[in-house]
Design a protein around this motif. Structure first.
Motif, PDB file in Angstrom:
ATOM      1  N   PHE A  37       0.763  -1.198   0.083  1.00 26.05           N
ATOM      2  CA  PHE A  37      -0.063  -0.063   0.137  1.00 26.05           C
ATOM      3  C   PHE A  37       0.947   1.033   0.194  1.00 26.05           C
ATOM      4  CE2 PHE A  37      -4.246  -1.505   1.076  1.00 26.05           C
ATOM      5  CZ  PHE A  37      -4.016  -2.805   1.524  1.00 26.05           C
ATOM      6  N   ARG A  38       0.383   2.493  -0.165  1.00 25.89           N
ATOM      7  CA  ARG A  38       1.037   3.458  -0.104  1.00 25.89           C
ATOM      8  C   ARG A  38      -0.078   4.709   0.451  1.00 25.89           C
ATOM      9  NH1 ARG A  38       2.078   5.482  -6.352  1.00 25.89           N
ATOM     10  NH2 ARG A  38       0.019   5.883  -6.928  1.00 25.89           N
ATOM     11  N   GLN A  39       0.481   5.640   1.100  1.00 22.03           N
ATOM     12  CA  GLN A  39      -0.061   6.925   1.683  1.00 22.03           C
ATOM     13  C   GLN A  39       0.391   8.127   1.707  1.00 22.03           C
ATOM     14  OE1 GLN A  39      -1.034   6.170   5.982  1.00 22.03           O
ATOM     15  NE2 GLN A  39      -3.195   7.356   5.561  1.00 22.03           N
ATOM     16  N   THR A  40      -0.316   9.104   1.320  1.00 19.57           N
ATOM     17  CA  THR A  40       0.278  10.375   1.188  1.00 19.57           C
ATOM     18  C   THR A  40      -0.661  11.131   2.414  1.00 19.57           C
ATOM     19  OG1 THR A  40      -1.297  10.940  -0.580  1.00 19.57           O
ATOM     20  CG2 THR A  40       0.676  10.386  -1.268  1.00 19.57           C
ATOM     21  N   PRO A  41       0.220  12.402   2.755  1.00 17.06           N
ATOM     22  CA  PRO A  41      -0.878  13.268   3.950  1.00 17.06           C
ATOM     23  C   PRO A  41      -1.993  13.408   3.579  1.00 17.06           C
ATOM     24  CG  PRO A  41       1.590  13.756   3.650  1.00 17.06           C
ATOM     25  CD  PRO A  41       1.192  12.730   2.438  1.00 17.06           C
ATOM     26  N   GLY A  42      -3.090  13.284   4.534  1.00 18.66           N
ATOM     27  CA  GLY A  42      -4.218  13.638   4.271  1.00 18.66           C
ATOM     28  C   GLY A  42      -5.186  12.727   3.438  1.00 18.66           C
ATOM     29  N   HIS A  43      -4.536  11.428   2.988  1.00 25.57           N
ATOM     30  CA  HIS A  43      -5.141  10.654   2.063  1.00 25.57           C
ATOM     31  C   HIS A  43      -5.133   9.185   2.896  1.00 25.57           C
ATOM     32  CE1 HIS A  43      -4.203  13.715  -0.920  1.00 25.57           C
ATOM     33  NE2 HIS A  43      -5.437  13.260  -1.110  1.00 25.57           N
ATOM     34  N   GLU A  44      -6.355   8.435   2.382  1.00 20.36           N
ATOM     35  CA  GLU A  44      -6.108   6.989   2.960  1.00 20.36           C
ATOM     36  C   GLU A  44      -5.164   6.055   2.387  1.00 20.36           C
ATOM     37  OE1 GLU A  44     -10.902   6.637   4.111  1.00 20.36           O
ATOM     38  OE2 GLU A  44     -10.087   5.502   2.588  1.00 20.36           O
ATOM     39  N   ARG A  45      -4.830   4.990   2.905  1.00 22.85           N
ATOM     40  CA  ARG A  45      -3.863   3.952   2.290  1.00 22.85           C
ATOM     41  C   ARG A  45      -4.507   3.577   1.074  1.00 22.85           C
ATOM     42  NH1 ARG A  45      -0.997   0.944   7.442  1.00 22.85           N
ATOM     43  NH2 ARG A  45      -0.354   3.090   8.285  1.00 22.85           N
ATOM     44  N   GLU A  46      -3.711   3.380  -0.048  1.00 22.74           N
ATOM     45  CA  GLU A  46      -3.999   3.220  -1.237  1.00 22.74           C
ATOM     46  C   GLU A  46      -3.288   1.511  -1.593  1.00 22.74           C
ATOM     47  OE1 GLU A  46      -3.452   4.142  -5.980  1.00 22.74           O
ATOM     48  OE2 GLU A  46      -2.340   5.257  -4.543  1.00 22.74           O
ATOM     49  N   PHE A  47      -4.157   0.771  -1.850  1.00 21.82           N
ATOM     50  CA  PHE A  47      -3.717  -0.635  -2.204  1.00 21.82           C
ATOM     51  C   PHE A  47      -3.343  -0.660  -3.766  1.00 21.82           C
ATOM     52  CE2 PHE A  47      -3.301  -4.881  -2.622  1.00 21.82           C
ATOM     53  CZ  PHE A  47      -4.388  -5.658  -3.509  1.00 21.82           C
ATOM     54  N   TYR A  60      -2.895  -6.644  -9.050  1.00 18.36           N
ATOM     55  CA  TYR A  60      -2.436  -5.349  -9.122  1.00 18.36           C
ATOM     56  C   TYR A  60      -3.731  -4.400  -9.653  1.00 18.36           C
ATOM     57  CZ  TYR A  60       2.286  -7.005 -10.100  1.00 18.36           C
ATOM     58  OH  TYR A  60       3.531  -7.725 -10.273  1.00 18.36           O
ATOM     59  N   THR A  61      -3.532  -3.333  -8.793  1.00 19.04           N
ATOM     60  CA  THR A  61      -4.682  -2.227  -9.089  1.00 19.04           C
ATOM     61  C   THR A  61      -4.047  -1.484 -10.284  1.00 19.04           C
ATOM     62  OG1 THR A  61      -3.601  -0.456  -7.512  1.00 19.04           O
ATOM     63  CG2 THR A  61      -5.167  -2.217  -6.399  1.00 19.04           C
ATOM     64  N   ASP A  62      -5.079  -0.657 -10.726  1.00 21.65           N
ATOM     65  CA  ASP A  62      -4.543   0.072 -12.049  1.00 21.65           C
ATOM     66  C   ASP A  62      -3.406   1.250 -11.839  1.00 21.65           C
ATOM     67  OD1 ASP A  62      -8.041   0.437 -13.177  1.00 21.65           O
ATOM     68  OD2 ASP A  62      -6.480  -1.143 -13.408  1.00 21.65           O
ATOM     69  N   SER A  63      -3.395   1.655 -10.620  1.00 23.37           N
ATOM     70  CA  SER A  63      -2.261   2.420  -9.977  1.00 23.37           C
ATOM     71  C   SER A  63      -0.877   1.878 -10.301  1.00 23.37           C
ATOM     72  CB  SER A  63      -2.405   2.781  -8.808  1.00 23.37           C
ATOM     73  OG  SER A  63      -3.510   3.725  -8.575  1.00 23.37           O
ATOM     74  N   ASN A 107     -10.554  -2.203  -3.903  1.00 23.26           N
ATOM     75  CA  ASN A 107     -10.989  -1.403  -2.538  1.00 23.26           C
ATOM     76  C   ASN A 107     -10.315  -2.034  -1.308  1.00 23.26           C
ATOM     77  OD1 ASN A 107     -12.849  -3.365  -2.819  1.00 23.26           O
ATOM     78  ND2 ASN A 107     -14.491  -2.046  -2.313  1.00 23.26           N
ATOM     79  N   TYR A 108      -9.663  -3.220  -1.477  1.00 25.24           N
ATOM     80  CA  TYR A 108      -9.039  -3.907  -0.535  1.00 25.24           C
ATOM     81  C   TYR A 108      -8.514  -2.723   0.708  1.00 25.24           C
ATOM     82  CZ  TYR A 108      -5.848  -7.077   2.100  1.00 25.24           C
ATOM     83  OH  TYR A 108      -5.040  -7.749   2.755  1.00 25.24           O
TER      84      TYR A 108
END
Length: 124
Positions: A37-47, A60-63, A107-108
């Motif tokens: 996952f990754r996370q930037t300030p003010g955002h939820e963690r992105e799978f 893999y997700t599209d990102s 959306n895991y």
């Protein structure tokens, strides 16, 4: 004791590459799927991506599709995230996560075990 530990983060120029490592310590994790996952300030963690305990099945997700590759060394229970052609928008804290179930949807939200995170900064 089960622990996850990320390494390999750092500063890289746009277009460059980094390989993150996640060491999954503890016998339990050998049977778990590992995700990034990754996370930037003010955002939820992105799978981003996941791999099953055998290292054979990946998601893999599209990102992450096309530029990121997840792999697993079952002998050392280390999971890697190879990131190529990095962009400034990839700047984030990257986390690995362990779950007995393999994620099957973009959306895991992650299982119960998290590492401490590794900072990746991509300069333009």
């Amino acid at each position: 004791q089960e622990q996850l530990g990320e390494s390999g983060g750092g500063l890289v120029q746009a277009g460059g590459s980094l390989r993150l490592s996640c060491v999954a310590s503890g016998r339990t994790f050998s049977t778990y799927a590992i995700s990034w996952f990754r996370q930037t300030p003010g955002h939820e963690r992105e799978f981003l991506a996941s791999i099953d305990n055998s290292g054979c099945s990946t998601y893999y997700t599209d990102s992450a599709k096309g530029r990121f590759t997840i792999s697993r060394d079952t002998a050392t229970n280390t999971v890697y995230l190879q990131m190529n052609n990095l962009k400034p928008e990839d700047t984030a804290v990257y986390f690995c996560n362990a779950d007995p179930q393999c994620p099957i949807a973009s959306n895991y939200l992650g299982g119960g075990y998290w590492g401490q995170g590794a900072q990746v900064t991509v300069s333009s």
